[in-house]
Design a protein around this motif. Structure first.
Motif, PDB file in Angstrom:
ATOM      1  N   PHE A 112      -6.563   3.769   7.390  1.00  0.00           N
ATOM      2  CA  PHE A 112      -6.550   4.151   8.802  1.00  0.00           C
ATOM      3  C   PHE A 112      -7.821   4.927   9.154  1.00  0.00           C
ATOM      4  CE2 PHE A 112      -5.640   6.654  12.522  1.00  0.00           C
ATOM      5  CZ  PHE A 112      -4.971   5.756  13.337  1.00  0.00           C
ATOM      6  N   THR A 113      -8.194   5.868   8.312  1.00  0.00           N
ATOM      7  CA  THR A 113      -9.408   6.658   8.543  1.00  0.00           C
ATOM      8  C   THR A 113     -10.635   5.761   8.569  1.00  0.00           C
ATOM      9  OG1 THR A 113      -8.389   8.582   7.514  1.00  0.00           O
ATOM     10  CG2 THR A 113     -10.802   8.580   7.658  1.00  0.00           C
ATOM     11  N   HIS A 114     -10.682   4.796   7.644  1.00  0.00           N
ATOM     12  CA  HIS A 114     -11.811   3.857   7.579  1.00  0.00           C
ATOM     13  C   HIS A 114     -11.848   2.989   8.846  1.00  0.00           C
ATOM     14  CE1 HIS A 114     -14.966   1.776   5.417  1.00  0.00           C
ATOM     15  NE2 HIS A 114     -14.410   0.621   5.749  1.00  0.00           N
ATOM     16  N   LEU A 115     -10.705   2.503   9.280  1.00  0.00           N
ATOM     17  CA  LEU A 115     -10.645   1.694  10.503  1.00  0.00           C
ATOM     18  C   LEU A 115     -11.054   2.520  11.723  1.00  0.00           C
ATOM     19  CD1 LEU A 115      -7.325  -0.263   9.919  1.00  0.00           C
ATOM     20  CD2 LEU A 115      -9.586  -1.285  10.261  1.00  0.00           C
ATOM     21  N   TRP A 126       0.828  -1.199   0.000  1.00  0.00           N
ATOM     22  CA  TRP A 126       0.000   0.000   0.000  1.00  0.00           C
ATOM     23  C   TRP A 126       0.870   1.260   0.000  1.00  0.00           C
ATOM     24  CZ3 TRP A 126      -5.510  -0.046   1.683  1.00  0.00           C
ATOM     25  CH2 TRP A 126      -6.059  -1.316   1.576  1.00  0.00           C
ATOM     26  N   ASP A 127       0.453   2.280  -0.758  1.00  0.00           N
ATOM     27  CA  ASP A 127       1.170   3.553  -0.717  1.00  0.00           C
ATOM     28  C   ASP A 127       0.631   4.397   0.444  1.00  0.00           C
ATOM     29  OD1 ASP A 127      -1.246   4.752  -1.534  1.00  0.00           O
ATOM     30  OD2 ASP A 127      -0.589   5.011  -3.599  1.00  0.00           O
ATOM     31  N   ALA A 128       1.243   5.529   0.689  1.00  0.00           N
ATOM     32  CA  ALA A 128       0.888   6.371   1.834  1.00  0.00           C
ATOM     33  C   ALA A 128      -0.571   6.820   1.795  1.00  0.00           C
ATOM     34  CB  ALA A 128       1.813   7.580   1.901  1.00  0.00           C
ATOM     35  N   ALA A 129      -1.073   7.180   0.624  1.00  0.00           N
ATOM     36  CA  ALA A 129      -2.464   7.639   0.517  1.00  0.00           C
ATOM     37  C   ALA A 129      -3.438   6.510   0.850  1.00  0.00           C
ATOM     38  CB  ALA A 129      -2.729   8.182  -0.888  1.00  0.00           C
TER      39      ALA A 129
END
Length: 131
Positions: free
Chosen positions: A43-46, A34-37
């Motif tokens: 992370f936001t979804h989790l 996975w790339d940074a974006a």
């Protein structure tokens, strides 16, 4: 020197009672491709995940190794081990549904019994295993 002793009690092959505070299961999420974006979006979804059955903590301490950990927690107070196991299983199912559009199922794996103790011990070096 006063050492803080934490307790670790095996409940089943995937669940432990940690320090008589929480029943705990841990999932590993592979993010090595996975790339940074994409990581930020995941992370936001989790972070938006909510469950009436479990609490979830996101551990990104091994991101450089290509994975994160999701700690699934049920408070020990007034919760029997059988009830905690049911809540953890329901919470895992809810999390799988929450992640269905984000991750392939093979990218999320539970820590095995052999992996769980070392994972917990790295944060709690004075871990006391109880029967």
């Amino acid at each position: 020197m006063d050492l803080v002793q934490k307790k670790y009690q095996r409940i089943d092959e995937r669940t432990v009672l940690f320090n008589e505070e929480y029943y705990l299961r841990v999932l590993r999420v592979r993010i090595d491709t996975w790339d940074a974006a994409a990581k930020e979006e995941l992370f936001t979804h989790l972070y938006a995940f909510e469950s009436a059955d479990i609490e979830m903590e996101i551990d990104i301490s091994e991101e450089e190794k290509g994975h994160w950990y999701l700690q699934l927690l049920v408070p020990h107070v007034l919760t029997l081990p059988e009830t905690a196991a049911k809540r953890l299983t329901r919470g895992e199912t809810q999390l799988e549904e929450h992640l269905a559009g984000q991750l392939a199922a093979e990218l999320v794996t539970p820590l095995t019994e052999a992996e769980l103790y070392p994972y917990i011990k790295r944060y709690n070096p004075h871990l006391d295993v109880t029967a």
